[in-house]
Design a protein around this motif. Structure first.
Motif, PDB file in Angstrom:
ATOM      1  N   SER A 224       1.230  16.776   6.786  1.00  0.00           N
ATOM      2  CA  SER A 224       2.368  17.691   6.888  1.00  0.00           C
ATOM      3  C   SER A 224       3.636  16.855   6.878  1.00  0.00           C
ATOM      4  O   SER A 224       3.922  16.130   7.828  1.00  0.00           O
ATOM      5  CB  SER A 224       2.297  18.528   8.168  1.00  0.00           C
ATOM      6  OG  SER A 224       3.356  19.462   8.208  1.00  0.00           O
ATOM      7  N   VAL A 225       4.393  16.942   5.794  1.00  0.00           N
ATOM      8  CA  VAL A 225       5.572  16.096   5.628  1.00  0.00           C
ATOM      9  C   VAL A 225       6.787  16.967   5.302  1.00  0.00           C
ATOM     10  O   VAL A 225       6.705  17.922   4.527  1.00  0.00           O
ATOM     11  CB  VAL A 225       5.336  15.017   4.540  1.00  0.00           C
ATOM     12  CG1 VAL A 225       4.984  15.629   3.203  1.00  0.00           C
ATOM     13  CG2 VAL A 225       6.536  14.088   4.419  1.00  0.00           C
ATOM     14  N   THR A 294       8.228  12.855   8.958  1.00  0.00           N
ATOM     15  CA  THR A 294       9.133  12.655   7.834  1.00  0.00           C
ATOM     16  C   THR A 294       8.472  11.781   6.776  1.00  0.00           C
ATOM     17  O   THR A 294       7.386  11.234   6.984  1.00  0.00           O
ATOM     18  CB  THR A 294      10.421  11.973   8.301  1.00  0.00           C
ATOM     19  OG1 THR A 294      10.078  10.675   8.814  1.00  0.00           O
ATOM     20  CG2 THR A 294      11.119  12.778   9.386  1.00  0.00           C
ATOM     21  N   THR A 295       9.158  11.631   5.647  1.00  0.00           N
ATOM     22  CA  THR A 295       8.638  10.771   4.584  1.00  0.00           C
ATOM     23  C   THR A 295       8.361   9.371   5.113  1.00  0.00           C
ATOM     24  O   THR A 295       7.320   8.767   4.798  1.00  0.00           O
ATOM     25  CB  THR A 295       9.647  10.702   3.419  1.00  0.00           C
ATOM     26  OG1 THR A 295       9.985  12.026   3.008  1.00  0.00           O
ATOM     27  CG2 THR A 295       9.076   9.931   2.248  1.00  0.00           C
ATOM     28  N   GLU A 296       9.274   8.846   5.915  1.00  0.00           N
ATOM     29  CA  GLU A 296       9.111   7.489   6.456  1.00  0.00           C
ATOM     30  C   GLU A 296       7.905   7.399   7.387  1.00  0.00           C
ATOM     31  O   GLU A 296       7.108   6.457   7.305  1.00  0.00           O
ATOM     32  CB  GLU A 296      10.384   7.070   7.214  1.00  0.00           C
ATOM     33  CG  GLU A 296      11.618   6.900   6.343  1.00  0.00           C
ATOM     34  CD  GLU A 296      12.254   8.219   5.905  1.00  0.00           C
ATOM     35  OE1 GLU A 296      11.874   9.287   6.473  1.00  0.00           O
ATOM     36  OE2 GLU A 296      13.099   8.191   5.000  1.00  0.00           O
ATOM     37  N   ALA A 299       4.731   7.671   5.320  1.00  0.00           N
ATOM     38  CA  ALA A 299       4.505   6.432   4.573  1.00  0.00           C
ATOM     39  C   ALA A 299       3.829   5.386   5.460  1.00  0.00           C
ATOM     40  O   ALA A 299       2.894   4.696   5.027  1.00  0.00           O
ATOM     41  CB  ALA A 299       5.825   5.894   4.028  1.00  0.00           C
ATOM     42  N   ASP A 300       4.290   5.267   6.693  1.00  0.00           N
ATOM     43  CA  ASP A 300       3.665   4.327   7.630  1.00  0.00           C
ATOM     44  C   ASP A 300       2.220   4.710   7.906  1.00  0.00           C
ATOM     45  O   ASP A 300       1.330   3.841   7.961  1.00  0.00           O
ATOM     46  CB  ASP A 300       4.447   4.284   8.945  1.00  0.00           C
ATOM     47  CG  ASP A 300       5.804   3.604   8.800  1.00  0.00           C
ATOM     48  OD1 ASP A 300       5.997   2.870   7.814  1.00  0.00           O
ATOM     49  OD2 ASP A 300       6.666   3.824   9.679  1.00  0.00           O
ATOM     50  N   ARG A 301       1.979   6.015   8.079  1.00  0.00           N
ATOM     51  CA  ARG A 301       0.617   6.485   8.356  1.00  0.00           C
ATOM     52  C   ARG A 301      -0.288   6.288   7.141  1.00  0.00           C
ATOM     53  O   ARG A 301      -1.465   5.938   7.277  1.00  0.00           O
ATOM     54  CB  ARG A 301       0.645   7.963   8.766  1.00  0.00           C
ATOM     55  CG  ARG A 301       1.441   8.288  10.032  1.00  0.00           C
ATOM     56  CD  ARG A 301       0.785   7.768  11.309  1.00  0.00           C
ATOM     57  NE  ARG A 301      -0.539   8.295  11.510  1.00  0.00           N
ATOM     58  CZ  ARG A 301      -0.816   9.484  12.069  1.00  0.00           C
ATOM     59  NH1 ARG A 301       0.185  10.275  12.457  1.00  0.00           N
ATOM     60  NH2 ARG A 301      -2.061   9.869  12.237  1.00  0.00           N
ATOM     61  N   PHE A 302       0.251   6.513   5.937  1.00  0.00           N
ATOM     62  CA  PHE A 302      -0.520   6.244   4.725  1.00  0.00           C
ATOM     63  C   PHE A 302      -0.912   4.771   4.663  1.00  0.00           C
ATOM     64  O   PHE A 302      -2.058   4.422   4.335  1.00  0.00           O
ATOM     65  CB  PHE A 302       0.302   6.587   3.477  1.00  0.00           C
ATOM     66  CG  PHE A 302       0.324   8.044   3.108  1.00  0.00           C
ATOM     67  CD1 PHE A 302      -0.456   8.976   3.758  1.00  0.00           C
ATOM     68  CD2 PHE A 302       1.153   8.490   2.074  1.00  0.00           C
ATOM     69  CE1 PHE A 302      -0.427  10.323   3.403  1.00  0.00           C
ATOM     70  CE2 PHE A 302       1.193   9.826   1.711  1.00  0.00           C
ATOM     71  CZ  PHE A 302       0.409  10.741   2.374  1.00  0.00           C
ATOM     72  N   GLY A 303       0.053   3.899   4.951  1.00  0.00           N
ATOM     73  CA  GLY A 303      -0.230   2.467   4.902  1.00  0.00           C
ATOM     74  C   GLY A 303      -1.341   2.073   5.844  1.00  0.00           C
ATOM     75  O   GLY A 303      -2.217   1.269   5.492  1.00  0.00           O
ATOM     76  N   THR A 327       6.624  16.353  -3.266  1.00  0.00           N
ATOM     77  CA  THR A 327       7.524  15.267  -3.634  1.00  0.00           C
ATOM     78  C   THR A 327       7.568  14.196  -2.550  1.00  0.00           C
ATOM     79  O   THR A 327       7.490  12.986  -2.836  1.00  0.00           O
ATOM     80  CB  THR A 327       8.941  15.817  -3.878  1.00  0.00           C
ATOM     81  OG1 THR A 327       8.908  16.709  -5.000  1.00  0.00           O
ATOM     82  CG2 THR A 327       9.921  14.692  -4.178  1.00  0.00           C
ATOM     83  N   ARG A 328       7.685  14.622  -1.303  1.00  0.00           N
ATOM     84  CA  ARG A 328       7.762  13.663  -0.190  1.00  0.00           C
ATOM     85  C   ARG A 328       6.455  12.888  -0.028  1.00  0.00           C
ATOM     86  O   ARG A 328       6.468  11.684   0.261  1.00  0.00           O
ATOM     87  CB  ARG A 328       8.117  14.385   1.107  1.00  0.00           C
ATOM     88  CG  ARG A 328       9.557  14.888   1.148  1.00  0.00           C
ATOM     89  CD  ARG A 328       9.874  15.594   2.467  1.00  0.00           C
ATOM     90  NE  ARG A 328      11.245  16.076   2.476  1.00  0.00           N
ATOM     91  CZ  ARG A 328      12.300  15.335   2.774  1.00  0.00           C
ATOM     92  NH1 ARG A 328      12.122  14.048   3.106  1.00  0.00           N
ATOM     93  NH2 ARG A 328      13.520  15.833   2.760  1.00  0.00           N
ATOM     94  N   ALA A 329       5.318  13.554  -0.217  1.00  0.00           N
ATOM     95  CA  ALA A 329       4.037  12.858  -0.112  1.00  0.00           C
ATOM     96  C   ALA A 329       3.909  11.791  -1.189  1.00  0.00           C
ATOM     97  O   ALA A 329       3.410  10.683  -0.943  1.00  0.00           O
ATOM     98  CB  ALA A 329       2.885  13.855  -0.201  1.00  0.00           C
TER      99      ALA A 329
END
Length: 339
Positions: A224-225, A294-296, A299-303, A327-329
């Motif tokens: 959820s972003v 948020t996107t940021e 992004a950290d969680r994806f990493g 878009t954000r994902a």
């Protein structure tokens, strides 16, 4: 586990689109995801939503390159031979872009239909083994967890052999997928769960015949972003409630989830009191079972997730605004994977 297990080395970005919207709307979202750089789209399958194969047919018409398939169907509601034919039809419709997402199905949903989920691991394995034979043009007779006699398809999918992704969470299904399938869709979002799953997959890969080729592990993660952290987390409540409602005790223990709160969620879901169930979702539950923020943040969680898998499938709810979330994902994934 790293991307060394899949061909090419690049991480895969997928998306789950739920047919809770009309087929045209979901097809438009698939086209939008393709434009945003997603590699594969899965149409989820639940008896209370629209038919995933009808939606996938519309997706095939609306897109050009993105791979697509059910994610995931189960071999209890529909006979495995029929599933093989339906998925082959999508492969034909999309000029060879089909994938087959197969799993054991949700036990509670199947019980709503009076279906017992008997011998799930064996049934899933037999289903995609049979599908592969049918796609290869063979006539198949099978006696096992289901019966098929002199079954064959009168057409062959362009792919010949569609990639099989097994939806898995438990240790046995994870190991089986690594030994026999082309990929796995791990029903988890948190690095702690993905690290544990990677260990099970490594055990299966140790027994994988060389001729089966590359294997790909994907985190099938609730995401959820949004631009606002609190809005993203609020949108995560419904899917997290359902995840908690079906979570095994070892998973709750791994994340130190309050058992009283988890029981309150489950009991409310069983009564059909959805707003009440969503209200019982705690911040710790959201942290454990959804990549939200948020996107940021995402992004950290994806990493962190990509330390253990070869890619991520962005699953429900996506976010409070669907196109914005897609878009954000994509942006979050690009940040997580940039050199």
């Amino acid at each position: 586990m790293t991307s060394e297990h899949r061909a090419g080395g690049a991480a895969t970005l997928g998306i789950e689109l739920t047919p809770e919207h009309p087929p045209e709307r979901v097809a438009d979202l698939a086209a939008f995801a393709e434009d945003e750089g997603f590699d594969v789209v899965f149409a989820s399958s639940h008896y209370f939503n629209r038919d995933p194969f009808v939606v996938l047919s519309r997706m095939a018409d609306a897109t050009d390159e993105i791979r697509l398939g059910p994610g995931v169907v189960n071999p209890y509601e529909t006979h495995p031979v029929r599933l093989a034919a339906q998925t082959a039809t999508i492969d034909e419709r999309s000029d060879g872009r089909g994938v087959f997402g197969i799993g054991a199905g949700d036990r509670s949903s199947l019980s709503n239909l009076g279906i017992e989920r008997d011998r799930p691991l064996r049934r899933v394995l037999e289903t995609f083994d049979l599908a592969r034979d049918l796609w290869a043009g063979e006539t198949v007779t099978h006696e096992g967890t289901f019966t098929a006699r002199d079954a064959a398809l009168n057409f062959e999918p362009p792919s010949g052999r569609l990639p099989v992704y097994v939806g898995a969470q438990g240790p046995h299904m994870l190991r089986m997928s690594a030994k026999h399938a082309d990929g796995v869709l791990i029903n988890a979002a948190h690095p702690r769960d993905l690290e544990w799953a990677a260990g099970q997959i490594e055990r299966g890969l140790a027994e994988r015949p060389d001729e089966r080729g590359a294997f790909e592990s994907l985190a099938f993660a609730s995401v959820s972003v949004a631009g606002d952290e609190s809005e993203a987390r609020e949108a995560a409540r419904p899917p997290v409630a359902f995840i908690v409602g079906g979570a095994a005790e070892p998973v709750l223990e791994r994340h130190d989830i309050d058992r009283g709160a988890a029981k309150a969620v489950s009991e409310a879901l069983e009564r059909g009191a959805l707003p009440e169930a969503f209200g019982h979702v705690t911040p710790k539950m959201i942290d454990a079972f959804c990549l939200a923020g948020t996107t940021e943040t995402v992004a950290d969680r994806f990493g962190a997730a990509l330390e253990h898998v070869d890619g991520i499938v962005v699953g429900s709810p996506l976010g409070p605004a669907l196109e914005d979330a897609i878009t954000r994902a994509s942006e979050a994934f690009a940040r997580a994977t940039e050199a």
